[in-house]
Each structure stands twice: as C-alpha cells, then as structure tokens.
Design an enzyme around this catalytic site. Structure first.
Site, PDB file in Angstrom:
ATOM      1  N   SER A 234       0.833  -1.199   0.000  1.00 52.05           N
ATOM      2  CA  SER A 234       0.000   0.000   0.000  1.00 52.05           C
ATOM      3  C   SER A 234       0.875   1.260   0.000  1.00 52.05           C
ATOM      4  O   SER A 234       1.759   1.398  -0.837  1.00 52.05           O
ATOM      5  CB  SER A 234      -0.967  -0.055   1.188  1.00 52.05           C
ATOM      6  OG  SER A 234      -2.004   0.888   1.047  1.00 52.05           O
ATOM      7  N   ASP A 328      -8.151  -5.230  -6.533  1.00 50.72           N
ATOM      8  CA  ASP A 328      -7.810  -4.152  -5.593  1.00 50.72           C
ATOM      9  C   ASP A 328      -8.795  -3.001  -5.796  1.00 50.72           C
ATOM     10  O   ASP A 328      -8.842  -2.398  -6.866  1.00 50.72           O
ATOM     11  CB  ASP A 328      -6.377  -3.694  -5.871  1.00 50.72           C
ATOM     12  CG  ASP A 328      -5.874  -2.647  -4.881  1.00 50.72           C
ATOM     13  OD1 ASP A 328      -6.686  -2.096  -4.122  1.00 50.72           O
ATOM     14  OD2 ASP A 328      -4.656  -2.391  -4.882  1.00 50.72           O
ATOM     15  N   HIS A 362      -6.732  -5.701  -2.070  1.00 50.13           N
ATOM     16  CA  HIS A 362      -5.603  -4.826  -1.745  1.00 50.13           C
ATOM     17  C   HIS A 362      -4.714  -5.416  -0.653  1.00 50.13           C
ATOM     18  O   HIS A 362      -3.493  -5.362  -0.735  1.00 50.13           O
ATOM     19  CB  HIS A 362      -6.157  -3.461  -1.301  1.00 50.13           C
ATOM     20  CG  HIS A 362      -5.110  -2.419  -1.072  1.00 50.13           C
ATOM     21  ND1 HIS A 362      -4.379  -1.873  -2.095  1.00 50.13           N
ATOM     22  CD2 HIS A 362      -4.666  -1.810   0.080  1.00 50.13           C
ATOM     23  CE1 HIS A 362      -3.532  -0.966  -1.611  1.00 50.13           C
ATOM     24  NE2 HIS A 362      -3.685  -0.930  -0.293  1.00 50.13           N
TER      25      HIS A 362
END
Length: 419
Positions: A234, A328, A362
C-alpha cells in the site's frame, strides 16, 4: 463416537492444518465451524456444510463443502473464510512473540445455523496459530530517529536482511516480519508514523529516515552484506519503490499493491523534493455497505502534467517484484505496476516482474489469513473498501508467500568478500 482431529494442533500461521472427522453415520450432513477472538475480544467465525462419506468419515483435503462460507474442496477454507462479528473489523496480531491465536473448531451433526455455543457441539478441537518460533529473537529498535522491531532468526548468521513496511494503518505492524524471521530472514518491522515519538500523522515522506533504517540494519553483525531487501504494501509500497530508486543499500524490493508515483504527501530526499500527484476527492464512491472506494481517487501518473511525480524505477539497482491483486478496490495497482514495467523496458531494463492475482484484493497478507474486504482506516470517518473475493484472495496469499521468499533468497546473495 465422533472424533474431530486437526493436525498439527500447534503451528506457524503459514502451515496448513489437516482437518478430519471419523465416527459419523454414513452420509451424515455436518457443520464445521471455526471461531477466534482477537486481542481486543472481537469475534471472527466461519462455517461450512459437509456430507460424510459412506464410511462415516470426512477429510477436508478431499471432501467438498456443499455450502456455508465457501463451496468446494478447500482444506484451509475454515481459516481464510473467517468473518468478523462486528462489521469492518480487521484481524491483526499485535503480540507476535508471546501468544498465538487460538482457533476453535466445532462439529455439529446437522446443518447448524445458530450462533456458536447455543447448542453443544458433538466434538471440538483447538489449534494454535503462531506468528513466530520460540528461537526467534525480537529486539526493540530506538536508535537515532529509527523506531521499530528487529526480528532475528536463531543462529550466528549472517542472514538476508529485510525492511518491512505497511501503509496507512500506521503504528508498528509486526506479524509479517516475525513470521519471515521464523523462515530465516532478519527483518526490521519499521514504523514511520503514529508510533512512539514519530509524527502522529503522515505529512511528508522523509526518505533519509528510511535510509537511516537501512544503514542501521546493514550495520548489524548478523545481517548479510552488501544490500537489503524491502517488503512493502500500500503506501508502504510507494515508499518501498522510492527506496529502490534512490537508496544504494536496497538490493531487492517487493511492492504489494502500491503506486509508481508520489501521491498525497511530498517526498523529500536530501535536496530533492517530489510533489504529489493531485487527487480527486469527488471521485470517491460509497458501496452498498457504506464503505468508501478510493480506486478512482488518484490522478494518473501517465498524464504529462504529472511526470515530475513519477518514480525513476530505471534507477533501481536491484530487481523489483510487483504483487498485484486484480480486484484491488483501494488503488489501481495493476495500472501502476504496468506503468513501472513499461518505464523499465523503455530504459532497456528487465529487472521488474509482476505477479497478477485474479480475485485478490488490496490487503494481500499471510497464507490462510482471512480476507479483509473493508475495514476502518486511521483518520477516516468511513471504512475503506479493500476488495477481493475469498477464494481468489486465499489462493493469492498462499502462492505469493512462497514467491516472496524465493525472490529474496535469489537476489539477496552475500558479497564475495563474505563468502
């Protein structure tokens, strides 16, 4: 006499558990439930419905679930399909050294739809899921500006060294670092905001802080020279990619669902300042759960006006592995990874590789870890959508974990002077 077995009863979280039931009536319908409480007392549960064989047996390596939280043959489905009782909670282990997660497996001799505990199960087993081995040593790090925790495998070493970076969750996240240490890596779980005396909120990325951490790690006598690896996810993956581009200490980088450019906060390194690409809050969307989707929130690094913010991946000294969840819903990570790979190719570099996982979201975590589709995020009034569907996400986590370790073992090799 019903007998439920789960072996091994105590293991690291990346090890599969073999679940079997014997002593059932032939073709009996049963429910298997799993439950665990996190360190705050939040409950997570899963269940699946199975039919026993003609011999009155059930082996999750071979038997398909007919319904419940998953369908089909999934030996570890009860683990990765765990769901929070309270919406938008995320299962995270804080104390990685002193206690496991205790997962209770319950057997019911019917299609059981009540809450756990309302009816006495016909058999139960408890399995311990550990995040490190007893021989791993955890060292609190508070040296210079650097704050974190160093996990050292048993033995004299030297060991391949890694820095582990998470994203907007902030604080110090240790579960991946501790498990990698159990697999033979020396790992510095590095905090960079919202921890100890670090800034409470991220307002800029000072790359010299991460350079200090890299040099601190390399100076340790048990760390293999000449370079370290970075594993990152991330916002951490955006920083990890910047480290690969600008820091000579970084020899190999894993970026899990990150960006190829600077977003939201400026990046500073010595005399260099990279301003962020503008974002568009009006593009944020709510899903039907009331959670916020940020996938279309960021500006496009391909736009001519944004080129000053794109990271110069062609300057990276070592290889880069992009691990991407195709579902994601937080950022357009596939597009960013493809842009970075295009940029490498334009400069005649073949040092980048992408692993693309259909159905993965994600938050690609440890093997058999429950999918977190949406959860609360620091500083936001609404939960964020991370994306993913359980089966594809579980497959991605299991495969990626092996690929990450292979990648670092291949590319973090000792210098000739230490051979």
């Amino acid at each position: 006499m019903f007998q439920l077995t789960a072996t091994p009863a105590s293991a690291l979280v990346d090890e599969p558990v073999h679940i079997r039931v014997t002593g059932l009536p032939p073709l009996q319908m049963v429910t298997l439930m799993a439950s665990v409480k996190d360190e705050k007392g939040n409950l997570y549960q899963s269940r699946a419905f199975y039919r026993a064989s003609k011999d009155g047996e059930l082996d999750l390596k071979q038997a398909p679930a007919l319904g419940g939280h998953y369908v089909g043959v999934h030996p570890m489905g009860l683990f990765w399909s765990l769901k929070p009782e309270k919406a938008f909670e995320r299962l995270i282990k804080k104390d990685v050294m002193n206690s496991p997660f205790w997962i209770t497996l319950d057997l019911y001799d019917s299609v059981y739809l009540q809450k756990s505990g309302e009816v006495q199960p016909r058999a139960s087993q408890v399995v311990q899921r550990w995040f490190s081995s007893p021989e791993v040593r955890r060292v609190q790090v508070q040296e210079g500006r650097v704050r974190g925790a160093l996990f050292l495998p048993p033995g004299e070493g030297p060991f391949p060294g890694l820095i582990d970076l998470f994203g907007g969750i902030g604080g110090l996240v240790e579960h991946r670092a501790s498990l990698l240490a159990a697999r033979g890596f020396a790992v510095l779980a590095l905090a960079y905001f919202a921890y100890a005396d670090l800034p409470k909120q991220l307002q800029e990325v000072d790359l010299e802080y991460f350079e200090e951490a890299a040099n601190l790690l390399l100076a340790h006598p048990k760390i293999q020279k000449p370079g370290i690896g970075v594993i990152s996810v991330s916002k951490g993956a955006e920083i990890g990619l910047a480290m690969a581009c600008y820091l000579k200490e970084v020899a190999a980088t894993v970026c899990i669902n990150g960006c190829n450019a600077i977003f939201e906060f400026p990046l500073r390194y010595r005399d260099l300042v990279i301003t962020p690409i503008p974002s568009f809050p009006e593009r944020m969307e709510f899903n039907n759960m009331g959670a916020l989707c940020l996938r279309h929130y960021k500006g496009n690094p391909r736009d001519a006006l944004n080129q000053h913010s794109v990271l110069p991946v062609e300057k990276a000294q070592g290889p880069i592995l992009f691990i991407i969840g195709e579902d994601d819903q937080c950022i357009n990570s596939k597009e960013y990874a493809e842009q970075a790979l295009d940029q490498l190719r334009r400069h005649g570099r073949s040092s980048g590789r992408m692993l693309l996982y259909p159905g993965a979201g994600h938050l690609i975590e440890l093997p058999y870890w429950p999918l977190c589709y949406a959860s609360w995020s620091r500083g936001l009034a609404f939960p964020l959508v991370w994306g993913g569907e359980p089966v594809g996400h579980a497959a991605a986590q299991e495969h990626a974990w092996g690929e990450i370790q292979k990648f670092f073992r291949q590319h973090l090799v000792p210098s000739r002077s230490t051979l």
